[in-house]
Design an enzyme around this catalytic site. Structure first.
Site, PDB file in Angstrom:
ATOM      1  N   SER A   1       0.829  -1.211   0.000  1.00 22.13           N
ATOM      2  CA  SER A   1       0.000   0.000   0.000  1.00 22.13           C
ATOM      3  C   SER A   1       0.865   1.262   0.000  1.00 22.13           C
ATOM      4  O   SER A   1       0.345   2.365   0.160  1.00 22.13           O
ATOM      5  CB  SER A   1      -0.928  -0.004   1.221  1.00 22.13           C
ATOM      6  OG  SER A   1      -0.183  -0.197   2.412  1.00 22.13           O
TER       7      SER A   1
ATOM      8  N   ASN B   1      -2.136  -2.924  13.058  1.00 19.78           N
ATOM      9  CA  ASN B   1      -3.577  -2.707  12.972  1.00 19.78           C
ATOM     10  C   ASN B   1      -4.037  -1.483  13.754  1.00 19.78           C
ATOM     11  O   ASN B   1      -4.832  -0.678  13.264  1.00 19.78           O
ATOM     12  CB  ASN B   1      -4.317  -3.957  13.465  1.00 19.78           C
ATOM     13  CG  ASN B   1      -4.024  -5.154  12.582  1.00 19.78           C
ATOM     14  OD1 ASN B   1      -3.410  -5.005  11.526  1.00 19.78           O
ATOM     15  ND2 ASN B   1      -4.440  -6.342  13.019  1.00 19.78           N
TER      16      ASN B   1
ATOM     17  N   LYS C   1      -8.037   3.650   2.102  1.00 20.43           N
ATOM     18  CA  LYS C   1      -7.242   4.872   1.929  1.00 20.43           C
ATOM     19  C   LYS C   1      -7.391   5.515   0.557  1.00 20.43           C
ATOM     20  O   LYS C   1      -7.647   6.708   0.451  1.00 20.43           O
ATOM     21  CB  LYS C   1      -5.771   4.595   2.262  1.00 20.43           C
ATOM     22  CG  LYS C   1      -5.545   4.544   3.782  1.00 20.43           C
ATOM     23  CD  LYS C   1      -4.178   4.078   4.166  1.00 20.43           C
ATOM     24  CE  LYS C   1      -4.045   2.582   4.223  1.00 20.43           C
ATOM     25  NZ  LYS C   1      -5.012   1.863   5.072  1.00 20.43           N
TER      26      LYS C   1
ATOM     27  N   SER D   1     -12.663  27.017 -27.634  1.00 22.50           N
ATOM     28  CA  SER D   1     -12.800  25.817 -28.466  1.00 22.50           C
ATOM     29  C   SER D   1     -11.655  25.770 -29.461  1.00 22.50           C
ATOM     30  O   SER D   1     -11.127  26.808 -29.853  1.00 22.50           O
ATOM     31  CB  SER D   1     -14.142  25.883 -29.197  1.00 22.50           C
ATOM     32  OG  SER D   1     -14.086  25.143 -30.394  1.00 22.50           O
TER      33      SER D   1
ATOM     34  N   ASN E   1     -16.341  28.452 -23.004  1.00 20.91           N
ATOM     35  CA  ASN E   1     -17.007  27.318 -22.361  1.00 20.91           C
ATOM     36  C   ASN E   1     -16.794  27.294 -20.847  1.00 20.91           C
ATOM     37  O   ASN E   1     -15.704  27.605 -20.368  1.00 20.91           O
ATOM     38  CB  ASN E   1     -16.472  26.005 -22.933  1.00 20.91           C
ATOM     39  CG  ASN E   1     -16.800  25.841 -24.401  1.00 20.91           C
ATOM     40  OD1 ASN E   1     -17.837  26.336 -24.872  1.00 20.91           O
ATOM     41  ND2 ASN E   1     -15.929  25.182 -25.132  1.00 20.91           N
TER      42      ASN E   1
ATOM     43  N   LYS F   1     -16.498  30.513 -29.203  1.00 16.25           N
ATOM     44  CA  LYS F   1     -16.886  29.800 -27.992  1.00 16.25           C
ATOM     45  C   LYS F   1     -16.159  30.261 -26.738  1.00 16.25           C
ATOM     46  O   LYS F   1     -14.973  30.561 -26.756  1.00 16.25           O
ATOM     47  CB  LYS F   1     -16.635  28.297 -28.153  1.00 16.25           C
ATOM     48  CG  LYS F   1     -17.604  27.584 -29.067  1.00 16.25           C
ATOM     49  CD  LYS F   1     -19.038  27.552 -28.557  1.00 16.25           C
ATOM     50  CE  LYS F   1     -19.251  26.552 -27.451  1.00 16.25           C
ATOM     51  NZ  LYS F   1     -19.113  25.172 -27.901  1.00 16.25           N
TER      52      LYS F   1
ATOM     53  N   GLU G   1     -18.327  22.362 -15.556  1.00 20.31           N
ATOM     54  CA  GLU G   1     -18.661  21.033 -16.088  1.00 20.31           C
ATOM     55  C   GLU G   1     -17.804  19.942 -15.433  1.00 20.31           C
ATOM     56  O   GLU G   1     -18.293  18.864 -15.099  1.00 20.31           O
ATOM     57  CB  GLU G   1     -18.463  21.002 -17.602  1.00 20.31           C
ATOM     58  CG  GLU G   1     -19.513  21.820 -18.331  1.00 20.31           C
ATOM     59  CD  GLU G   1     -19.182  22.025 -19.804  1.00 20.31           C
ATOM     60  OE1 GLU G   1     -18.613  21.122 -20.420  1.00 20.31           O
ATOM     61  OE2 GLU G   1     -19.492  23.105 -20.322  1.00 20.31           O
TER      62      GLU G   1
HETATM   63  N1  ARG Z   1      -1.179  -1.498   5.000  1.00 17.29           N
HETATM   64  C1  ARG Z   1      -2.124  -1.993   5.948  1.00 17.29           C
HETATM   65  C2  ARG Z   1      -3.453  -1.212   5.794  1.00 17.29           C
HETATM   66  O1  ARG Z   1      -3.426  -0.221   5.171  1.00 17.29           O
HETATM   67  C3  ARG Z   1      -1.600  -1.823   7.314  1.00 17.29           C
HETATM   68  C4  ARG Z   1      -2.072  -2.804   8.303  1.00 17.29           C
HETATM   69  C5  ARG Z   1      -1.552  -4.121   8.033  1.00 17.29           C
HETATM   70  N2  ARG Z   1      -1.886  -5.047   9.024  1.00 17.29           N
HETATM   71  C6  ARG Z   1      -1.847  -6.383   8.779  1.00 17.29           C
HETATM   72  N3  ARG Z   1      -2.097  -7.132   9.750  1.00 17.29           N
HETATM   73  N4  ARG Z   1      -1.565  -6.831   7.570  1.00 17.29           N
HETATM   74  O2  ARG Z   1      -4.471  -1.605   6.269  1.00 17.29           O
END
Ligand code: ARG
Length: 459
Positions: free
Chosen positions: A22, A109, A324, A276, A284, A282, A289
């Site tokens: 991520s 977590n 996210k 345009s 716009n 034009k 929009e």
């Molecule tokens: N990158 C994870 C998220 O955005 C972080 C938490 C990961 N925890 C795990 N037990 N894999 O949720």
């Protein structure tokens, strides 16, 4: 290197790593991650769980990482699994064992649940002043055009006379509610999940209130399972942002209509319009929009979040990593839209004459004409019918209520007298609309001042 060495005998597959990672989108939380870790380390030392010496090394190390990222000297590794991993590993490379102690009594977590709350809190704090600025611009314009008569519409048909300032203040009211909704969601979000651990808290004697306080929270999440798995606040915020987009989109739709030759109620500044490639004449309203079009993204983000959350059992599941991109996109989109939208409104030219001319057509004073008969003692339903007949006659003979001779009025109802011409005068029609919330110029000025004044008092 992965955090979970020990249990595993192989490195993760390269493509799977990209899928699992991520870092591309959570690196924007680097500052919040570091701030959270600093508070955690400080608490661990205060409770004697790590030594002061380790804490000092951790704080110095984290500060160094923060400074270097901000100065562009430390590049965030795109191969890292996420921002939490990257920062912890970088710290450990720099300070050794002390770095390895940072994660005592913490899980990614509760760490990610904390980081996202801190990040979104900042996002709200950035967005609120923009919405306030938009409301201020609307109040300023509303005062400026508090007596600019225009037709008000229902069913896109000219309906009754209003003033342009009143129309603008309708949007101000919507954005005020948006401000309220975002602030309210922020208030509910402002509880600290840190200490929830992976799901079941910890056996260490930690002080959750201490970290919560240090990080500016109003309290702690009172259930460890809920602490790590609650993303209600993302959904609430995405909902509030969706409504901002609904309002911006409706407003944009009107801007687009008002710019058309069919209306020509306003003209946008050249800096906020486009031309345009082929049609030289034009101009716009692209910005409006695009804002209207981008509303779909934010509604999509809300739907993403609802769908991600609806079927996952307690507590943390990796699905939640999907929160996210959705919520960040929603904030980014709204911020971008406001950045262009506010100055576009601020610089538009209002073509009062065209509004007044449009108001003079379409019999928008017919209700006032009927009300005149009511003032002469006729029941409203009869007055309504008589006025309807007059309007039909005017349409057939190509006249207006203003120009219709008195003898024609009298043919329909002999309660009419010359007073009707004054009663249907558009300026009088708006001036007399003085009941609470109605569009008289005085009301509009008062409400615009009230709203603008409330903001300055809040600051
Ligand atoms: N990158 C994870 C998220 O955005 C972080 C938490 C990961 N925890 C795990 N037990 N894999 O949720």
């Amino acid at each position: 290197m992965k955090l979970w060495t020990g249990r595993f005998s192989k490195e993760i597959d390269k493509k799977t790593n990209d899928f699992n990672s991520s870092i591309k989108f959570d690196q924007r939380m680097y500052k919040e991650d570091i701030t959270g870790s600093m508070a955690h380390a400080t608490m661990l030392a205060a409770k004697g769980i790590i030594s002061d010496d380790d804490k000092d090394k951790i704080l110095d190390g984290l500060q160094g990482i923060l400074d270097e990222i901000e100065a562009g000297k430390l590049e965030i590794d795109p191969e890292a699994e996420d921002i939490h991993t990257f920062i912890e590993q970088t710290l450990t490379e720099r300070i050794g064992d002390a770095g390895k102690r940072l994660h005592t009594s913490r899980s990614r977590n509760d760490q990610v649940a904390l980081d996202i709350r801190l990040t979104l809190r900042n996002e709200v704090d950035e967005l609120l002043p923009m919405l306030e600025e938009l409301v201020q611009v609307l109040c300023k314009k509303a005062e400026e055009y508090s007596d600019t008569v225009m037709p008000g519409y229902t069913h896109m048909q000219r309906a009754q006379p209003i003033v342009f300032g009143h129309h603008l203040l309708a949007y101000a009211e919507m954005f005020l509610r948006d401000i309220d909704r975002l602030s309210d969601a922020k208030r509910r979000m402002n509880y600290c999940p840190l200490g929830s651990g992976a799901l079941a808290g910890t056996t260490y004697d930690i002080d959750r209130e201490m970290t919560a306080k240090a990080l500016g929270f109003d309290g702690v999440c009172m259930n460890s399972l809920d602490g790590v798995s609650d993303r209600d606040f993302c959904i609430e915020l995405a909902n509030a942002l969706s409504l901002v987009m609904v309002h911006l989109s409706r407003f944009s739709e009107e801007i687009i209509l008002w710019c058309s030759w069919e209306f020509k109620f306003i003209e946008l500044d050249d800096a906020f319009s486009t031309g345009s490639s082929i049609m030289p004449q034009k101009k716009n309203p692209d910005i409006a929009e695009l804002v209207r079009g981008k509303s779909g993204r934010v509604f999509g983000d809300l739907m993403t979040l609802l769908t991600v959350m609806k079927g996952i059992p307690l507590a943390y599941n990796k699905d939640m990593q999907e929160d996210k991109e959705a919520i960040f996109d929603a904030f980014d989109t709204v911020r971008m839209c406001l950045t262009a939208f506010i100055p576009m409104i601020d610089t538009m030219t209002v073509l009062k004459e065209n509004m007044r001319n449009a108001a003079a057509k379409g019999f928008i004073n017919a209700t006032d004409c009927a009300d005149f008969l009511v003032s002469k003692g006729l029941p409203f339903r009869d007055a309504y019918k008589a006025t309807g007949e007059l309007v039909a006659f005017c349409i057939k003979t190509n006249q207006t209520l203003e120009t219709l001779p008195m003898e024609e009025y009298k043919k329909v109802c002999d309660l009419f007298d010359d007073g009707v011409y004054e009663a249907i005068n558009l300026e009088k029609c708006v001036n007399d609309r003085t009941c609470l919330g109605a569009p008289s110029p005085k009301n509009v000025e008062k409400r615009a001042k009230e709203i603008a004044g409330n903001f300055s008092r809040n600051k």
